[in-house]
Design an enzyme around this catalytic site. Sequence first.
Site, PDB file in Angstrom:
ATOM      1  N   PHE A 144      31.634 -23.735 -36.019  1.00 57.06           N
ATOM      2  CA  PHE A 144      32.906 -23.024 -36.069  1.00 57.06           C
ATOM      3  C   PHE A 144      32.674 -21.726 -36.832  1.00 57.06           C
ATOM      4  O   PHE A 144      32.486 -21.733 -38.043  1.00 57.06           O
ATOM      5  CB  PHE A 144      34.021 -23.830 -36.746  1.00 57.06           C
ATOM      6  CG  PHE A 144      35.337 -23.092 -36.720  1.00 57.06           C
ATOM      7  CD1 PHE A 144      36.135 -23.140 -35.596  1.00 57.06           C
ATOM      8  CD2 PHE A 144      35.733 -22.310 -37.788  1.00 57.06           C
ATOM      9  CE1 PHE A 144      37.328 -22.431 -35.540  1.00 57.06           C
ATOM     10  CE2 PHE A 144      36.919 -21.595 -37.745  1.00 57.06           C
ATOM     11  CZ  PHE A 144      37.718 -21.662 -36.613  1.00 57.06           C
ATOM     12  N   ASP A 229      26.293 -18.574 -42.379  1.00 59.67           N
ATOM     13  CA  ASP A 229      27.740 -18.424 -42.418  1.00 59.67           C
ATOM     14  C   ASP A 229      28.270 -19.281 -43.570  1.00 59.67           C
ATOM     15  O   ASP A 229      28.429 -20.491 -43.449  1.00 59.67           O
ATOM     16  CB  ASP A 229      28.351 -18.865 -41.089  1.00 59.67           C
ATOM     17  CG  ASP A 229      29.871 -18.711 -41.057  1.00 59.67           C
ATOM     18  OD1 ASP A 229      30.477 -18.538 -42.137  1.00 59.67           O
ATOM     19  OD2 ASP A 229      30.459 -18.780 -39.967  1.00 59.67           O
ATOM     20  N   LYS A 258      37.200 -15.901 -46.864  1.00 59.30           N
ATOM     21  CA  LYS A 258      38.117 -16.879 -47.443  1.00 59.30           C
ATOM     22  C   LYS A 258      38.266 -16.722 -48.957  1.00 59.30           C
ATOM     23  O   LYS A 258      39.055 -15.922 -49.411  1.00 59.30           O
ATOM     24  CB  LYS A 258      37.702 -18.296 -47.038  1.00 59.30           C
ATOM     25  CG  LYS A 258      37.847 -18.540 -45.534  1.00 59.30           C
ATOM     26  CD  LYS A 258      37.766 -19.981 -45.175  1.00 59.30           C
ATOM     27  CE  LYS A 258      37.776 -20.198 -43.659  1.00 59.30           C
ATOM     28  NZ  LYS A 258      39.026 -19.794 -43.007  1.00 59.30           N
TER      29      LYS A 258
END
Length: 403
Positions: A144, A229, A258
């Site tokens: 993801f 990531d 984030k």
Amino acid sequence: MTTTRSSAELIHAESAVLAHNYHPLPVVVARAEGVWVEDVEGRRYLDMLAGYSALNFGHRHPALIEAAHRQLDRLTLTSRAFHHELLAGFAEELAALTGLEMTLPMNTGAEAVESAVKVARKWAYEVKGVPRDRATIVVAEDNFHGRTTTIVGFSTDPVARDGFGPFTPGFRVVPYNDLPALREAVDETTAAVLLEPVQGEAGVVIPDEGYLAGVREATRAAGALFIADEIQSGLGRTGTTLAVEHEGVRPDAVLLGKALGGGIVPVSAVVATREVLGVLRPGEHGSTFGGNPLAAAVGSAVVALLRTGEYQRRAAGLGAVLRDGLAALVGRGVTGFRCRGLWAGVDVDPAIGTGREIGERLLAEGVLVKDTHGSTIRLAPPLTITPEELAWALGRLAAVLER
């Protein structure tokens, strides 16, 4: 702005005017502080999701709020058409925190991934010597990395992918945690291997010891980049600043987002070696809001919190509490779990309920979690949670499973 409408009225109103791209739990949050949120009726909930790690430091951390307030009174946006006084410091601090050299500031996590894809391809053509338009990037199944058309094109999740083609070519998908398959996929056209050190959306899937080091070795042998990531796994979540540190690995590029915005503003970045980010020249990439003064102020305050090591140590120590608490539930409604730092994927016996149903039952108990696939839920509380609060949340989970 405050509202006099009830939770039920607001949820009904949303359904008529918002695109149905999410299926939220039926709670309408109005206020928050630390690890606790409150809905419009005044009911309190312990936040065990932390905005998918965007709220690593809790809601409205005083140091981050103060940094934002201070900057709001001075300057919020120049665009990258001009310099501003905070950008150099933010880039220096972030590079130093990650052990890398240069920073490309963006806004959302997906933008960081897209930027890394562009940079990796350009690096492949200009540095590695891959023939034009033949560069490939190796990715993992069940990944993801975001929701753009390029990214969902190399997703293996049919919900994320189906109906959005045609897709961007140039990606090779291999099983996660399978070094032989990865080595076979890497060749002279490979610009990069792009991986999550821990797969969050897949259910907090942790690779075998030695996998990340093997990826690093394979990319070096092939003259390719290793791009990690760390948008969910980074910035303290797993008990280290970056999840790759669990194997002592340094990628060529790290993607952050984030938590970098402190739960206040969207901030993301590609942080990489000078050789990698040095391929970009003026006009070849950009973002009006990327690295804006408000983002740089909050991002620098986030880096300052992490520089002390306090939050990494908290995540490691409380992660052991979380692991022990979940281990005690195995066979009592939990069929298995994976935990690294303050981050866990918990597989619930399907006979008890789906992940969504468990989330709804925990909501009624005053705990906020989010399901992923099947009967799996994710736990990722703010790193500011106390041992007592964590124990209380685990007790609520135990009660839900026993019923």
